[in-house]
Design a protein around this motif. Structure first.
Motif, short mmCIF file in Angstrom:
data_model
loop_
_atom_site.label_atom_id
_atom_site.label_comp_id
_atom_site.label_asym_id
_atom_site.label_seq_id
_atom_site.Cartn_x
_atom_site.Cartn_y
_atom_site.Cartn_z
N GLN A 75 62.61 10.08 54.15
CA GLN A 75 61.94 8.83 53.80
C GLN A 75 61.66 8.04 55.08
OE1 GLN A 75 64.10 6.54 50.80
NE2 GLN A 75 65.42 8.30 50.45
N PRO A 76 60.80 7.00 55.02
CA PRO A 76 60.71 6.06 56.14
C PRO A 76 62.09 5.45 56.38
CG PRO A 76 58.89 5.73 54.61
CD PRO A 76 59.85 6.69 53.94
N LEU A 77 62.44 5.24 57.63
CA LEU A 77 63.78 4.77 57.94
C LEU A 77 64.10 3.45 57.26
CD1 LEU A 77 66.41 5.26 59.45
CD2 LEU A 77 65.43 4.03 61.40
N LEU A 78 63.13 2.53 57.22
CA LEU A 78 63.39 1.24 56.58
C LEU A 78 63.72 1.39 55.11
CD1 LEU A 78 60.72 -1.09 58.26
CD2 LEU A 78 63.17 -0.93 58.73
N SER A 79 63.10 2.38 54.45
CA SER A 79 63.42 2.64 53.05
C SER A 79 64.85 3.13 52.91
CB SER A 79 62.45 3.68 52.46
OG SER A 79 61.13 3.19 52.48
N ARG A 80 65.26 4.01 53.83
CA ARG A 80 66.63 4.52 53.79
C ARG A 80 67.63 3.40 54.05
NH1 ARG A 80 70.43 7.16 51.45
NH2 ARG A 80 71.95 8.15 52.83
N ILE A 81 67.32 2.52 55.01
CA ILE A 81 68.22 1.41 55.30
C ILE A 81 68.34 0.49 54.08
CG2 ILE A 81 68.45 -0.70 56.67
CD1 ILE A 81 67.38 0.85 59.05
N ALA A 82 67.21 0.23 53.44
CA ALA A 82 67.24 -0.62 52.24
C ALA A 82 68.06 0.04 51.14
CB ALA A 82 65.81 -0.88 51.76
N GLN A 83 67.97 1.36 51.02
CA GLN A 83 68.73 2.10 50.02
C GLN A 83 70.23 1.99 50.28
OE1 GLN A 83 67.49 6.20 49.78
NE2 GLN A 83 69.42 6.87 48.94
N LEU A 84 70.60 1.98 51.55
CA LEU A 84 72.02 1.91 51.92
C LEU A 84 72.59 0.50 51.75
CD1 LEU A 84 71.87 4.08 55.16
CD2 LEU A 84 72.98 4.72 53.01
N TYR A 85 71.70 -0.49 51.67
CA TYR A 85 72.16 -1.88 51.61
C TYR A 85 72.48 -2.24 50.16
CZ TYR A 85 72.35 -6.90 52.68
OH TYR A 85 72.76 -8.20 52.85
N THR A 86 73.66 -1.83 49.72
CA THR A 86 74.07 -2.03 48.33
C THR A 86 75.02 -3.22 48.25
OG1 THR A 86 76.00 -0.59 48.55
CG2 THR A 86 73.91 0.45 47.96
N THR A 87 75.45 -3.51 47.04
CA THR A 87 76.37 -4.64 46.85
C THR A 87 77.71 -4.39 47.51
OG1 THR A 87 77.05 -3.65 44.74
CG2 THR A 87 75.33 -5.34 44.68
N GLY A 88 78.02 -3.12 47.82
CA GLY A 88 79.28 -2.81 48.48
C GLY A 88 79.19 -2.83 49.99
N THR A 89 78.02 -3.15 50.53
CA THR A 89 77.81 -3.17 51.97
C THR A 89 77.57 -4.60 52.42
OG1 THR A 89 76.75 -1.00 51.81
CG2 THR A 89 76.45 -2.21 53.87
N PRO A 90 78.46 -5.16 53.24
CA PRO A 90 78.34 -6.58 53.61
C PRO A 90 77.20 -6.87 54.57
CG PRO A 90 80.20 -5.59 54.74
CD PRO A 90 79.70 -4.57 53.75
N PHE A 91 76.77 -5.87 55.36
CA PHE A 91 75.73 -6.09 56.35
C PHE A 91 74.63 -5.04 56.19
CE2 PHE A 91 79.82 -7.27 58.33
CZ PHE A 91 79.61 -8.63 58.47
N GLN A 92 73.39 -5.43 56.47
CA GLN A 92 72.30 -4.45 56.47
C GLN A 92 72.39 -3.62 57.75
OE1 GLN A 92 68.57 -5.85 55.19
NE2 GLN A 92 67.43 -4.10 55.87
N PHE A 93 72.24 -2.31 57.61
CA PHE A 93 72.39 -1.43 58.75
C PHE A 93 71.26 -1.66 59.76
CE2 PHE A 93 74.91 2.01 56.26
CZ PHE A 93 75.95 1.11 56.11
N GLU A 94 71.56 -1.33 61.02
CA GLU A 94 70.63 -1.56 62.13
C GLU A 94 70.33 -0.24 62.84
OE1 GLU A 94 70.65 -3.88 66.46
OE2 GLU A 94 72.47 -3.72 65.24
N GLU A 95 69.06 0.02 63.11
CA GLU A 95 68.68 1.24 63.80
C GLU A 95 69.17 1.22 65.25
OE1 GLU A 95 64.65 3.48 65.46
OE2 GLU A 95 64.47 1.92 63.92
#
Length: 206
Positions: A129-149
């Motif tokens: 997938q586009p990386l931003l889509s994957r990062i958004a997918q990983l940003y769940t309610t159990g993740t306190p911070f959005q991941f950074e490339e």
């Protein structure tokens, strides 16, 4: 509409009374869903040296899919590892990866988290997938911070590069069942990716 590989895996596992290895799943898919075996993408991959055989060309995306999707539970305490279906509550509703894709991204992401000793925690994975889509997918309610490339590489045989990094960086892995490592891997990821790129671009001279 033809059954996707992910749907085929789920069908095979739902019809089994016990967990199955990736090889067992592959063998059943060859029989039950022949349109997923010996595909044009498989032929091209073999011709380009990405796969050793049609069996390998089917097994590789099965391995990648079951180890990345929360639709499946993976028991790595045995060899070969065994796969079973996760509960519906734990299923990942994100778009499926396209494992027919010849190229994919291997990424290193900052998580914003730290170990008890104060070391940064990073995630090493891959996506089609586009990386931003994957990062958004990983940003769940159990993740306190959005991941950074931190690093990305677009490459052929992307699952092999990811798996090589996971094996080489095992001493820095926080949990053998997860894709999280301490920041010490950042000293080495570029070198490993460069070796992979060199191998991929090399030509075998008869």
């Amino acid at each position: 509409m033809p059954v996707s590989l992910s749907e085929a895996i789920r069908t095979v596992l739902s019809g089994s009374t016990q967990p199955l290895s990736p090889g067992q799943i592959r063998d059943q898919i060859k029989t039950l869903f022949p349109h997923l075996y010996q595909t044009e993408a498989h032929r091209v991959g073999i011709e380009k040296g990405n796969y050793q055989s049609f069996d390998h060309a089917l097994l590789n995306p099965i391995y990648a899919l079951v180890t990345r999707s929360s639709d499946f539970l993976v028991d790595r305490t045995v060899k070969p590892m065994l796969i079973s279906l996760a509960s519906e509550e734990a299923a990942d509703e994100a778009p499926e990866e396209n494992y027919e894709s010849e190229q994919g991204l291997v990424y290193v992401l900052g998580t914003g988290l730290f170990t008890s000793s104060g070391m940064k925690i990073v995630k090493i994975g891959h996506t089609t997938q586009p990386l931003l889509s994957r990062i958004a997918q990983l940003y769940t309610t159990g993740t306190p911070f959005q991941f950074e490339e931190l690093h990305t590489w677009r490459t052929r045989n992307y699952t092999e590069l990811e798996q090589a990094m996971h094996r080489l960086f095992a001493p820095f892995r926080i949990n053998r069942a997860r894709e999280f490592f301490t920041e010490e891997v950042l000293l080495h990821v570029t070198a490993v990716a460069a070796i992979h790129a060199s191998i991929q671009s090399a030509r075998v001279v008869a």
